[in-house]
Design a protein around this motif. Structure first.
Motif, short mmCIF file in Angstrom:
data_model
loop_
_atom_site.label_atom_id
_atom_site.label_comp_id
_atom_site.label_asym_id
_atom_site.label_seq_id
_atom_site.Cartn_x
_atom_site.Cartn_y
_atom_site.Cartn_z
N UNK A 166 -8.59 -11.17 15.89
CA UNK A 166 -9.63 -10.19 15.51
C UNK A 166 -9.14 -9.33 14.36
N UNK A 167 -10.02 -9.15 13.37
CA UNK A 167 -9.70 -8.37 12.18
C UNK A 167 -10.89 -7.50 11.80
N UNK A 168 -10.58 -6.40 11.15
CA UNK A 168 -11.67 -5.60 10.63
C UNK A 168 -12.42 -6.41 9.58
N UNK A 184 -6.16 -17.23 8.92
CA UNK A 184 -6.85 -16.88 10.16
C UNK A 184 -5.89 -16.39 11.24
N UNK A 185 -4.67 -16.90 11.26
CA UNK A 185 -3.75 -16.53 12.33
C UNK A 185 -3.00 -15.22 12.07
N UNK A 186 -2.99 -14.75 10.83
CA UNK A 186 -2.23 -13.53 10.52
C UNK A 186 -3.06 -12.45 9.86
N UNK A 187 -4.18 -12.81 9.28
CA UNK A 187 -4.97 -11.85 8.53
C UNK A 187 -4.41 -11.54 7.15
N UNK A 188 -3.34 -12.27 6.78
CA UNK A 188 -2.73 -12.03 5.46
C UNK A 188 -3.60 -12.61 4.36
N UNK A 189 -3.66 -11.89 3.27
CA UNK A 189 -4.35 -12.37 2.07
C UNK A 189 -3.47 -13.44 1.44
N UNK A 190 -4.04 -14.61 1.21
CA UNK A 190 -3.24 -15.73 0.73
C UNK A 190 -2.68 -15.46 -0.67
N UNK A 191 -3.41 -14.74 -1.48
CA UNK A 191 -2.95 -14.45 -2.84
C UNK A 191 -1.81 -13.45 -2.87
N UNK A 192 -1.67 -12.63 -1.85
CA UNK A 192 -0.60 -11.64 -1.76
C UNK A 192 -0.40 -11.34 -0.27
#
Ligand code: FES
Length: 121
Positions: free
Chosen positions: A38-40, A91-99
């Motif tokens: 779950x993410x904002x 999807x598993x971390x919510x990290x932005x792939x570009x940074x």
């Protein structure tokens, strides 16, 4: 902390997502490979509804032994893409792939019996 009802687990199949609201906040809840994330629903770029974007496997380059580019393929990693301008998130971390130092705000998800809740803390 308040727990927001997301869905009956039987009505939330793997591979789907739900958007729930709590006060002024929207939260995207994903069911993926038996886990919940779950993410904002607020893109780090300009505040778009990131969790509502298309879900797609990460595209990766294939390189030969001499590092010659051989093409591209889909990996097993699932991403979702903000519909406004294309910021892509893991999807598993919510990290932005570009940074990857940039991450969407994450929420805990709990299962109580047959129901799924997100902890809106
Ligand atoms: S607001 Fe999400 S990519 Fe721009």
């Amino acid at each position: 902390m308040p727990e927001i009802h997301v869905a009956k687990i039987a009505q939330f199949p793997d591979g789907e997502r739900r958007i729930v609201k709590h006060d002024d906040r929207e939260i995207g809840v994903f069911h993926w490979e038996g886990q919940f994330y779950a993410y904002e629903n607020l893109c780090l770029h300009q505040g778009g509804p990131a969790c509502e974007g298309v879900m797609m496997h990460r595209v990766e380059d294939m390189l030969g032994p001499d590092r010659t580019w051989l093409g591209q393929r889909f990996s097993k990693d699932m991403h979702f893409v903000c519909p406004w301008h294309g910021y892509e998130y893991d999807l598993k971390t919510g990290a932005c792939v570009g940074d990857r130092s940039l991450k969407l705000k994450r929420f805990d998800v709990v299962r109580r019996g047959e129901d799924i809740y997100v902890v809106a803390g």
